[in-house]
Design a protein around this motif. Structure first.
Motif, PDB file in Angstrom:
ATOM      1  N   VAL A   1       0.741  -1.141   0.059  1.00 47.22           N
ATOM      2  CA  VAL A   1      -0.016   0.137   0.074  1.00 47.22           C
ATOM      3  C   VAL A   1       0.821   1.318   0.126  1.00 47.22           C
ATOM      4  O   VAL A   1       0.362   2.380  -0.564  1.00 47.22           O
ATOM      5  CB  VAL A   1      -0.940   0.052   1.123  1.00 47.22           C
ATOM      6  N   ASP A   2       2.110   1.069   0.530  1.00 46.86           N
ATOM      7  CA  ASP A   2       3.148   2.247   0.805  1.00 46.86           C
ATOM      8  C   ASP A   2       3.644   2.601  -0.838  1.00 46.86           C
ATOM      9  O   ASP A   2       4.151   3.725  -0.808  1.00 46.86           O
ATOM     10  CB  ASP A   2       4.039   1.942   1.752  1.00 46.86           C
ATOM     11  N   TRP A   3       3.505   1.840  -1.531  1.00 45.69           N
ATOM     12  CA  TRP A   3       4.192   1.757  -2.966  1.00 45.69           C
ATOM     13  C   TRP A   3       3.173   2.263  -3.995  1.00 45.69           C
ATOM     14  O   TRP A   3       3.596   2.575  -5.047  1.00 45.69           O
ATOM     15  CB  TRP A   3       4.637   0.538  -3.615  1.00 45.69           C
ATOM     16  N   LEU A   4       2.056   2.892  -3.380  1.00 41.00           N
ATOM     17  CA  LEU A   4       0.978   3.307  -4.608  1.00 41.00           C
ATOM     18  C   LEU A   4       0.856   5.013  -4.063  1.00 41.00           C
ATOM     19  O   LEU A   4       0.301   5.291  -3.005  1.00 41.00           O
ATOM     20  CB  LEU A   4      -0.391   2.428  -4.185  1.00 41.00           C
ATOM     21  N   PRO A   5       1.407   5.674  -4.976  1.00 40.32           N
ATOM     22  CA  PRO A   5       1.458   7.185  -4.876  1.00 40.32           C
ATOM     23  C   PRO A   5       0.125   7.528  -4.848  1.00 40.32           C
ATOM     24  O   PRO A   5      -0.878   7.066  -5.402  1.00 40.32           O
ATOM     25  CB  PRO A   5       2.372   7.688  -5.990  1.00 40.32           C
TER      26      PRO A   5
ATOM     27  N   GLU B   1      -2.000   7.883  -7.763  1.00 39.67           N
ATOM     28  CA  GLU B   1      -2.608   6.523  -8.345  1.00 39.67           C
ATOM     29  C   GLU B   1      -3.692   6.080  -7.877  1.00 39.67           C
ATOM     30  O   GLU B   1      -4.219   4.860  -8.265  1.00 39.67           O
ATOM     31  CB  GLU B   1      -1.335   5.548  -8.595  1.00 39.67           C
ATOM     32  N   ARG B   2      -4.153   6.651  -6.925  1.00 36.35           N
ATOM     33  CA  ARG B   2      -5.301   6.014  -6.111  1.00 36.35           C
ATOM     34  C   ARG B   2      -6.676   6.417  -6.916  1.00 36.35           C
ATOM     35  O   ARG B   2      -7.802   5.969  -5.997  1.00 36.35           O
ATOM     36  CB  ARG B   2      -5.180   6.692  -4.721  1.00 36.35           C
ATOM     37  N   HIS B   3      -6.590   7.430  -7.706  1.00 33.88           N
ATOM     38  CA  HIS B   3      -8.063   7.474  -8.078  1.00 33.88           C
ATOM     39  C   HIS B   3      -9.168   8.045  -7.357  1.00 33.88           C
ATOM     40  O   HIS B   3     -10.431   7.370  -7.499  1.00 33.88           O
ATOM     41  CB  HIS B   3      -8.543   6.406  -9.259  1.00 33.88           C
ATOM     42  N   GLY B   4      -8.745   8.713  -6.289  1.00 32.60           N
ATOM     43  CA  GLY B   4      -9.732   8.970  -5.109  1.00 32.60           C
ATOM     44  C   GLY B   4     -10.113   7.964  -4.286  1.00 32.60           C
ATOM     45  O   GLY B   4     -11.258   8.142  -3.401  1.00 32.60           O
ATOM     46  N   PHE B   5      -9.722   6.726  -4.489  1.00 38.96           N
ATOM     47  CA  PHE B   5     -10.273   5.634  -3.515  1.00 38.96           C
ATOM     48  C   PHE B   5      -9.500   5.705  -2.146  1.00 38.96           C
ATOM     49  O   PHE B   5      -8.474   6.129  -2.155  1.00 38.96           O
ATOM     50  CB  PHE B   5      -9.715   4.174  -4.134  1.00 38.96           C
ATOM     51  N   SER B   6     -10.311   4.908  -1.065  1.00 44.69           N
ATOM     52  CA  SER B   6      -9.646   4.841   0.089  1.00 44.69           C
ATOM     53  C   SER B   6      -9.013   3.235  -0.181  1.00 44.69           C
ATOM     54  O   SER B   6      -9.995   2.468  -0.408  1.00 44.69           O
ATOM     55  CB  SER B   6     -10.476   5.161   1.248  1.00 44.69           C
ATOM     56  N   VAL B   7      -7.783   3.425  -0.024  1.00 42.30           N
ATOM     57  CA  VAL B   7      -7.150   1.962  -0.518  1.00 42.30           C
ATOM     58  C   VAL B   7      -6.907   1.482   1.083  1.00 42.30           C
ATOM     59  O   VAL B   7      -6.220   1.859   1.806  1.00 42.30           O
ATOM     60  CB  VAL B   7      -5.855   1.919  -1.080  1.00 42.30           C
TER      61      VAL B   7
ATOM     62  N   LEU C   1      -6.391  -1.813  -8.999  1.00 39.19           N
ATOM     63  CA  LEU C   1      -7.086  -1.436  -7.840  1.00 39.19           C
ATOM     64  C   LEU C   1      -8.617  -1.674  -8.110  1.00 39.19           C
ATOM     65  O   LEU C   1      -9.199  -1.039  -9.090  1.00 39.19           O
ATOM     66  CB  LEU C   1      -6.731   0.032  -7.812  1.00 39.19           C
TER      67      LEU C   1
ATOM     68  N   MET D   1       5.339   2.018  -7.158  1.00 38.02           N
ATOM     69  CA  MET D   1       6.760   2.870  -7.136  1.00 38.02           C
ATOM     70  C   MET D   1       7.677   1.843  -6.799  1.00 38.02           C
ATOM     71  O   MET D   1       9.046   1.877  -7.023  1.00 38.02           O
ATOM     72  CB  MET D   1       6.868   3.984  -6.001  1.00 38.02           C
TER      73      MET D   1
ATOM     74  N   TYR E   1      -4.893  -4.033  -5.268  1.00 40.54           N
ATOM     75  CA  TYR E   1      -5.023  -3.064  -4.532  1.00 40.54           C
ATOM     76  C   TYR E   1      -6.765  -3.283  -4.309  1.00 40.54           C
ATOM     77  O   TYR E   1      -7.344  -3.270  -5.157  1.00 40.54           O
ATOM     78  CB  TYR E   1      -4.784  -1.816  -4.585  1.00 40.54           C
ATOM     79  N   ARG E   2      -7.035  -3.024  -2.965  1.00 38.75           N
ATOM     80  CA  ARG E   2      -8.639  -3.145  -2.718  1.00 38.75           C
ATOM     81  C   ARG E   2      -9.000  -2.015  -1.782  1.00 38.75           C
ATOM     82  O   ARG E   2      -8.098  -1.477  -0.881  1.00 38.75           O
ATOM     83  CB  ARG E   2      -9.048  -4.570  -2.255  1.00 38.75           C
TER      84      ARG E   2
ATOM     85  N   LEU F   1     -12.508   1.429  -1.457  1.00 37.59           N
ATOM     86  CA  LEU F   1     -13.719   2.047  -1.905  1.00 37.59           C
ATOM     87  C   LEU F   1     -13.449   3.210  -3.038  1.00 37.59           C
ATOM     88  O   LEU F   1     -12.617   4.205  -2.612  1.00 37.59           O
ATOM     89  CB  LEU F   1     -14.675   2.362  -0.685  1.00 37.59           C
TER      90      LEU F   1
ATOM     91  N   PRO G   1     -14.592   6.613  -4.913  1.00 35.99           N
ATOM     92  CA  PRO G   1     -15.391   7.871  -4.239  1.00 35.99           C
ATOM     93  C   PRO G   1     -16.824   7.670  -4.048  1.00 35.99           C
ATOM     94  O   PRO G   1     -17.239   7.815  -2.972  1.00 35.99           O
ATOM     95  CB  PRO G   1     -15.045   9.136  -5.241  1.00 35.99           C
TER      96      PRO G   1
END
Ligand SMILES: [Mn+2]
Ligand SMILES: [Mn+2]
Ligand SMILES: [Zn+2]
Ligand SMILES: [Zn+2]
Lengths: 145, 145
Positions: free
Chosen positions: A108-112, A115-121, B90, B104, B128-129, B131, B133
């Motif tokens: 999870v720490d490797w995903l800037p 790159e999260r597209h507004g998701f809560s990962v 994701l 990264m 990655y999983r 939710l 927005p």
DNA sequence: ATCTTGTCTTAGACTTAGTCTAAGCTAGGA
DNA sequence: TCCTAGCTTAGACTAAGTCTAAGACAAGAT
């Protein structure tokens, strides 16, 4: 490794004889069984146990978060009682052998952020693929012949 | 992004009209279609195209290494034409929305030798999983009500 | 141009994994 | 004891994908 039945009891969830047998079948081993394999083994201890109960129970244990459901190939799902230890999986592309592995960092720490597209990962799992020792030597011999 | 048909032509593999339509259906979009979705869309351009050919062709493209087969849940496999760009996925646990992401670090580098069980590890993919927005706000409103 | 041969495509039967249904069975509370 | 909610069961059903057998097609040989 607190045992699965103990962990299950903490939820308000009736531990029926069927559920106990299923949980113990899953726990005893340390491989990653399919539902059919669990049925097969559990039926040895409780011959009247039904397929539907095995599927229902596994789905409930997954929903409770006490069992992991792995879908590493397009075949049957596999069930992993080791839900209280963060780990990943290494799979042999030759024979399907599956090992638990522990990475040195949290993916999870490797995903800037961008790159999260507004998701809560919330979590990430890694599937490593390669060849096990047997399949590797088999492949080498095949190439030689 | 070299297009899929071009990449396929590099292998000695006949590009028949059916295979072309399937490849173009897969390529045009940038989502991760199931075989049924590809059939559905491809049939609009070639009504006599059969289900068997879609499955055969997808499997061949996967075997050639030009298409990725994703099995991220226990439902249908998904096909990803973006095989020439290393990436991960994701997924929204609420609605199934799937995004391509770029990490990264290479997870293979973070698997210590003593965790490899003698395997030759060739690749790794991260799922990655979380939710998305929409699902997050939906969940918040649900909790409030 | 025709023949030959191997490859490709097709419809539909089949298989596998999993879900659903309707009925009967328990177990715990009033 | 009786009620009720929840659990279990057999078997029907569904979804995803594979297999089969036959016909269509395409490239090279004559
Ligand atoms: Mn495991
Ligand atoms: Mn992708
Ligand atoms: Zn192997
Ligand atoms: Zn969502």
């Amino acid at each position: 490794m607190s045992d699965l039945v103990t962990r299950l009891r903490r939820h308000n969830w009736r531990i029926t004889p069927q559920r106990r047998v299923i949980a113990e079948t899953l726990e005893g081993s340390h491989v990653h069984f399919t539902a059919e394999q669990i049925l097969e083994r559990a039926v040895e201890r409780m011959p009247e146990l039904s397929r539907a109960t095995v599927y229902n129970t596994l789905n409930e244990m997954v929903a409770l978060g006490e069992v992991l459901e792995l879908t590493l190939d397009g075949r049957s799902k596999r069930y992993d009682p080791n839900a209280d230890h963060e780990h990943h999986h290494l799979i042999c592309e030759g024979c399907g052998l599956m090992k638990d592995v522990h990475a040195m960092a949290d993916p999870v720490d490797w995903l800037p952020g961008d790159e999260r597209h507004g998701f809560s990962v919330t979590r990430a799992s890694i599937t490593y693929r390669g060849l096990c020792p047997e399949c590797r030597t088999a492949a080498a011999e095949g190439a030689q012949a």
